[in-house]
Scaffold this motif. Structure first.
Motif, PDB file in Angstrom:
ATOM      1  N   ARG A  52      42.765  25.058  17.852  1.00  0.00           N
ATOM      2  CA  ARG A  52      41.372  25.026  17.333  1.00  0.00           C
ATOM      3  C   ARG A  52      41.653  24.642  15.665  1.00  0.00           C
ATOM      4  O   ARG A  52      41.056  23.569  15.154  1.00  0.00           O
ATOM      5  CB  ARG A  52      40.512  25.994  17.434  1.00  0.00           C
ATOM      6  CG  ARG A  52      39.222  26.060  16.641  1.00  0.00           C
ATOM      7  CD  ARG A  52      38.045  25.719  17.386  1.00  0.00           C
ATOM      8  NE  ARG A  52      36.884  25.600  16.576  1.00  0.00           N
ATOM      9  CZ  ARG A  52      36.026  24.984  16.375  1.00  0.00           C
ATOM     10  NH1 ARG A  52      36.236  23.651  16.808  1.00  0.00           N
ATOM     11  NH2 ARG A  52      35.112  25.088  15.448  1.00  0.00           N
ATOM     12  N   GLN A  55      43.214  21.096  15.480  1.00  0.00           N
ATOM     13  CA  GLN A  55      42.439  20.201  15.568  1.00  0.00           C
ATOM     14  C   GLN A  55      41.344  20.117  14.231  1.00  0.00           C
ATOM     15  O   GLN A  55      40.840  18.983  13.905  1.00  0.00           O
ATOM     16  CB  GLN A  55      41.375  20.391  16.782  1.00  0.00           C
ATOM     17  CG  GLN A  55      42.212  20.106  18.134  1.00  0.00           C
ATOM     18  CD  GLN A  55      41.636  20.706  19.397  1.00  0.00           C
ATOM     19  OE1 GLN A  55      40.479  21.255  19.462  1.00  0.00           O
ATOM     20  NE2 GLN A  55      42.083  20.312  20.425  1.00  0.00           N
ATOM     21  N   LEU A  56      41.107  20.985  13.795  1.00  0.00           N
ATOM     22  CA  LEU A  56      40.238  21.186  12.469  1.00  0.00           C
ATOM     23  C   LEU A  56      40.967  20.529  11.378  1.00  0.00           C
ATOM     24  O   LEU A  56      40.151  19.937  10.520  1.00  0.00           O
ATOM     25  CB  LEU A  56      39.381  22.511  12.438  1.00  0.00           C
ATOM     26  CG  LEU A  56      38.403  22.909  13.648  1.00  0.00           C
ATOM     27  CD1 LEU A  56      38.016  24.308  13.329  1.00  0.00           C
ATOM     28  CD2 LEU A  56      37.270  21.832  13.475  1.00  0.00           C
ATOM     29  N   MET A  57      41.999  21.187  10.970  1.00  0.00           N
ATOM     30  CA  MET A  57      42.583  20.993   9.625  1.00  0.00           C
ATOM     31  C   MET A  57      43.795  20.121   9.732  1.00  0.00           C
ATOM     32  O   MET A  57      44.514  20.194   8.429  1.00  0.00           O
ATOM     33  CB  MET A  57      42.756  22.406   9.321  1.00  0.00           C
ATOM     34  CG  MET A  57      41.666  23.308   9.215  1.00  0.00           C
ATOM     35  SD  MET A  57      41.974  25.029   8.603  1.00  0.00           S
ATOM     36  CE  MET A  57      40.519  25.918   9.726  1.00  0.00           C
ATOM     37  N   SER A  64      40.176  15.103  12.614  1.00  0.00           N
ATOM     38  CA  SER A  64      39.977  16.674  12.133  1.00  0.00           C
ATOM     39  C   SER A  64      38.846  16.694  10.685  1.00  0.00           C
ATOM     40  O   SER A  64      38.662  15.551  10.299  1.00  0.00           O
ATOM     41  CB  SER A  64      41.288  16.943  11.593  1.00  0.00           C
ATOM     42  OG  SER A  64      41.622  16.343  10.477  1.00  0.00           O
ATOM     43  N   ASP A  65      38.332  17.801  10.723  1.00  0.00           N
ATOM     44  CA  ASP A  65      37.383  17.924   9.422  1.00  0.00           C
ATOM     45  C   ASP A  65      38.430  17.429   8.296  1.00  0.00           C
ATOM     46  O   ASP A  65      37.548  16.766   7.484  1.00  0.00           O
ATOM     47  CB  ASP A  65      37.328  19.459   9.340  1.00  0.00           C
ATOM     48  CG  ASP A  65      36.110  20.112  10.068  1.00  0.00           C
ATOM     49  OD1 ASP A  65      35.658  18.882  10.763  1.00  0.00           O
ATOM     50  OD2 ASP A  65      35.820  21.126  10.090  1.00  0.00           O
ATOM     51  N   VAL A  80      31.420  20.300   8.106  1.00  0.00           N
ATOM     52  CA  VAL A  80      32.952  20.762   8.555  1.00  0.00           C
ATOM     53  C   VAL A  80      32.568  21.935   9.142  1.00  0.00           C
ATOM     54  O   VAL A  80      31.567  22.732   9.144  1.00  0.00           O
ATOM     55  CB  VAL A  80      33.787  21.060   7.358  1.00  0.00           C
ATOM     56  CG1 VAL A  80      34.176  19.653   6.688  1.00  0.00           C
ATOM     57  CG2 VAL A  80      33.358  22.008   6.359  1.00  0.00           C
ATOM     58  N   ALA A  81      33.484  22.359  10.067  1.00  0.00           N
ATOM     59  CA  ALA A  81      33.443  23.698  10.864  1.00  0.00           C
ATOM     60  C   ALA A  81      33.346  24.928   9.961  1.00  0.00           C
ATOM     61  O   ALA A  81      34.017  24.912   8.606  1.00  0.00           O
ATOM     62  CB  ALA A  81      34.344  23.805  11.995  1.00  0.00           C
ATOM     63  N   GLU A  83      35.369  27.487  10.152  1.00  0.00           N
ATOM     64  CA  GLU A  83      36.631  27.921   9.877  1.00  0.00           C
ATOM     65  C   GLU A  83      37.431  26.993   8.767  1.00  0.00           C
ATOM     66  O   GLU A  83      38.064  27.617   7.922  1.00  0.00           O
ATOM     67  CB  GLU A  83      37.649  27.540  11.299  1.00  0.00           C
ATOM     68  CG  GLU A  83      37.182  28.553  12.621  1.00  0.00           C
ATOM     69  CD  GLU A  83      36.105  27.746  13.289  1.00  0.00           C
ATOM     70  OE1 GLU A  83      36.109  28.177  14.559  1.00  0.00           O
ATOM     71  OE2 GLU A  83      35.375  26.764  12.951  1.00  0.00           O
ATOM     72  N   THR A  84      36.956  25.586   8.810  1.00  0.00           N
ATOM     73  CA  THR A  84      37.426  24.817   7.626  1.00  0.00           C
ATOM     74  C   THR A  84      36.965  25.427   6.262  1.00  0.00           C
ATOM     75  O   THR A  84      37.573  25.483   5.389  1.00  0.00           O
ATOM     76  CB  THR A  84      36.980  23.555   8.121  1.00  0.00           C
ATOM     77  OG1 THR A  84      37.454  23.122   9.289  1.00  0.00           O
ATOM     78  CG2 THR A  84      37.695  22.563   7.077  1.00  0.00           C
TER      79      THR A  84
END
Length: 178
Positions: A52, A55-57, A64-65, A80-81, A83-84
């Protein structure tokens, strides 16, 4: 309430699994060794948590974000998510306390020395960490920036993996992401 000695006897009499896996994520090989009653499931969940973050960072994932931020026009808020955002908040805190020695806008230097590829369509960067604005769910670049979260995202990913291992009762674990 059971005494610690009783818990140990119960724990030791329970079936204990050992699981060891490695995968290519976060630009490196990530390995996890875990022992516990649900070690196999814990390792699966730990890798899901790391994936995860990847995929985001990831600088290399086009969707990705981070990639979307690197292509974002200056002045535009990009959602953005959470988490980001958490990783960016932590990174900006590190930048403040280090007086800018730690700076997520280091990507142009990494591209120049061949450590990272130049993203197609990215504007010429011109600022630093102070040119990032964060809201509750979005990021705005005041000037074009090229960001890299490699200095903090791996640590965040490992923390999420350890959380997953703990949730599956793993009493002993080693996570390695260089």
């Amino acid at each position: 309430m059971a005494c610690a000695g009783c818990w140990r006897r119960t724990h030791l009499s329970s079936p204990v699994e050992t699981s060891r896996r490695a995968r290519a994520l976060l630009g490196t090989i990530v390995s996890i060794d875990a022992t516990g009653p649900n070690a196999r499931a814990g390792v699966v969940e730990a890798f899901a948590a790391i994936e995860r973050v990847h995929q985001l960072m990831s600088f290399h994932q086009a969707e990705s974000d981070l990639a979307r931020l690197n292509l974002a026009p200056a002045g535009v808020w990009t959602r953005v998510a959470s988490e980001t955002l958490a990783v960016l908040r932590f990174a900006l805190q590190l930048s403040r306390v280090s007086a800018g020695v730690f700076d997520v806008s280091v990507a142009p230097a990494l591209v120049a020395n061949g450590a990272l590829p130049k993203p197609a369509g990215a504007a010429a960067p011109g600022g630093d960490w102070r040119d990032l604005d964060l809201s509750d769910d979005a990021v705005r670049l005041r000037v074009p920036l090229l960001l890299d979260l490699g200095g903090v995202a791996k640590g965040y990913a490992v923390d999420r993996a350890i959380d997953a291992l703990h949730q599956h009762g793993c009493a002993s674990a080693l996570t390695h992401a260089e």
